[in-house]
Design a protein around this motif. Structure first.
Motif, mmCIF file in Angstrom:
data_model
loop_
_atom_site.group_PDB
_atom_site.id
_atom_site.type_symbol
_atom_site.label_atom_id
_atom_site.label_comp_id
_atom_site.label_asym_id
_atom_site.label_seq_id
_atom_site.Cartn_x
_atom_site.Cartn_y
_atom_site.Cartn_z
ATOM 1 N N ALA A 40 0.862 -1.185 0.000
ATOM 2 C CA ALA A 40 0.000 0.000 0.000
ATOM 3 C C ALA A 40 0.895 1.230 0.000
ATOM 4 C CB ALA A 40 -0.906 -0.009 1.222
ATOM 5 N N ALA A 41 0.317 2.376 -0.266
ATOM 6 C CA ALA A 41 1.084 3.625 -0.238
ATOM 7 C C ALA A 41 1.603 3.873 1.181
ATOM 8 C CB ALA A 41 0.202 4.781 -0.691
ATOM 9 N N PRO A 42 2.853 4.354 1.332
ATOM 10 C CA PRO A 42 3.408 4.568 2.673
ATOM 11 C C PRO A 42 2.835 5.802 3.351
ATOM 12 C CG PRO A 42 4.968 5.294 1.028
ATOM 13 C CD PRO A 42 3.811 4.697 0.281
ATOM 14 N N TRP A 43 2.924 5.820 4.677
ATOM 15 C CA TRP A 43 2.528 6.980 5.470
ATOM 16 C C TRP A 43 3.797 7.672 5.948
ATOM 17 C CZ3 TRP A 43 0.977 2.002 6.344
ATOM 18 C CH2 TRP A 43 -0.362 1.705 6.257
ATOM 19 N N THR A 44 3.771 8.964 6.080
ATOM 20 C CA THR A 44 4.881 9.701 6.687
ATOM 21 C C THR A 44 4.326 10.551 7.812
ATOM 22 O OG1 THR A 44 4.644 11.453 5.048
ATOM 23 C CG2 THR A 44 6.315 9.791 4.611
ATOM 24 N N GLN B 92 6.128 12.892 11.256
ATOM 25 C CA GLN B 92 7.220 13.327 12.127
ATOM 26 C C GLN B 92 8.562 12.705 11.754
ATOM 27 O OE1 GLN B 92 5.914 12.558 16.132
ATOM 28 N NE2 GLN B 92 4.477 14.279 16.107
ATOM 29 N N GLY B 93 8.889 12.740 10.488
ATOM 30 C CA GLY B 93 10.183 12.254 10.028
ATOM 31 C C GLY B 93 10.303 10.746 9.910
ATOM 32 N N ARG B 94 9.201 10.037 10.063
ATOM 33 C CA ARG B 94 9.217 8.582 9.920
ATOM 34 C C ARG B 94 8.326 8.175 8.766
ATOM 35 N NH1 ARG B 94 8.957 6.186 16.047
ATOM 36 N NH2 ARG B 94 10.820 7.261 16.744
ATOM 37 N N MET B 95 8.715 7.103 8.115
ATOM 38 C CA MET B 95 7.905 6.551 7.033
ATOM 39 C C MET B 95 7.480 5.145 7.423
ATOM 40 S SD MET B 95 8.799 6.069 3.010
ATOM 41 C CE MET B 95 8.543 7.782 2.615
ATOM 42 N N PHE B 96 6.182 4.907 7.366
ATOM 43 C CA PHE B 96 5.605 3.617 7.715
ATOM 44 C C PHE B 96 5.042 2.996 6.448
ATOM 45 C CE2 PHE B 96 4.994 6.692 11.058
ATOM 46 C CZ PHE B 96 5.397 6.046 12.202
ATOM 47 N N GLY B 97 5.228 1.700 6.294
ATOM 48 C CA GLY B 97 4.680 1.055 5.110
ATOM 49 C C GLY B 97 4.544 -0.438 5.272
ATOM 50 N N ARG B 98 3.706 -0.995 4.423
ATOM 51 C CA ARG B 98 3.528 -2.446 4.357
ATOM 52 C C ARG B 98 4.136 -2.929 3.060
ATOM 53 N NH1 ARG B 98 -2.650 -2.528 6.452
ATOM 54 N NH2 ARG B 98 -2.147 -1.991 8.590
ATOM 55 N N LEU B 99 4.833 -4.036 3.156
ATOM 56 C CA LEU B 99 5.550 -4.575 2.012
ATOM 57 C C LEU B 99 5.153 -6.024 1.771
ATOM 58 C CD1 LEU B 99 9.103 -3.328 3.019
ATOM 59 C CD2 LEU B 99 7.527 -2.214 1.454
ATOM 60 N N THR B 100 5.333 -6.442 0.546
ATOM 61 C CA THR B 100 5.204 -7.847 0.189
ATOM 62 C C THR B 100 6.578 -8.315 -0.254
ATOM 63 O OG1 THR B 100 2.944 -7.478 -0.562
ATOM 64 C CG2 THR B 100 3.996 -9.522 -1.243
ATOM 65 N N VAL B 101 7.085 -9.359 0.401
ATOM 66 C CA VAL B 101 8.391 -9.926 0.064
ATOM 67 C C VAL B 101 8.125 -11.289 -0.570
ATOM 68 C CG1 VAL B 101 10.618 -10.687 0.960
ATOM 69 C CG2 VAL B 101 9.481 -8.702 1.972
ATOM 70 N N VAL B 102 8.450 -11.396 -1.859
ATOM 71 C CA VAL B 102 8.164 -12.609 -2.617
ATOM 72 C C VAL B 102 9.483 -13.283 -2.975
ATOM 73 C CG1 VAL B 102 6.980 -13.561 -4.628
ATOM 74 C CG2 VAL B 102 6.138 -11.458 -3.581
#
Length: 161
Positions: free
Chosen positions: A72-76, A78-88
């Motif tokens: 999904a699109a990442p969130w930012t 306070q200087g942090r980036m949060f995201g969900r990833l798929t590792v295949v």
């Protein structure tokens, strides 16, 4: 007589934000950081790369391979980036290995171990597996074998900790 209808949902609804099927450059920051970590950890056994396309798991040209992409699109914030990833993980035959992020992080802090952060100065990266079960497809000779695991990543750059 009145009838009561019970509505059941047959499939899980996808709640991710998908403006289009390809993410912009900001959406590729976390996959690129995780690719560097996985290259440092498993680069001798796998071809590791980030993939911007959100479509199916087509067979890569070089096997065995690990493909990292945004779920999904990442969130930012306070200087942090949060995201969900798929590792295949793709393999030419057999059951593909499942890459566990817990082998890459310090168990006390959740930060990626320093030996895997080589080549990424000034960045703090935390990884964890999401509660979803991994997807494994193996045994069909017409399709490539792969395993897909869902990760959560948090990156902090510089002094924003």
């Amino acid at each position: 007589m009145s009838e009561t209808f019970i509505r059941t949902r047959t499939r899980k609804r996808d709640r991710s934000i998908r403006p289009n099927r390809m993410w912009n450059a900001e959406g590729m920051i976390l996959p690129t950081l995780v690719v560097q970590v996985l290259t440092n950890a498993h680069g001798d056994r796998f071809h590791v790369y980030a993939h911007p396309d959100q479509t199916g798991d087509s067979r890569p040209e070089v096997l065995p391979a690990i493909r990292v992409r945004s779920k999904a699109a990442p969130w930012t914030h306070q200087g942090r980036m949060f995201g969900r990833l798929t590792v295949v993980t793709f393999t030419p035959d057999g059951i593909p290995p499942i890459i566990d992020p817990l082998t890459l992080v310090d168990p006390l802090t959740g930060d990626v171990l320093p030996e895997y952060m080589a080549g990424i100065p000034g960045v703090s990266l935390r990884l964890r597996a999401l509660a979803d079960e991994p997807v494994i497809r193996a045994g069909d000779p017409t399709k490539s074998s792969y395993s897909a695991v869902y990760w959560s990543a948090v990156a902090t750059i510089g002094d924003a900790q």
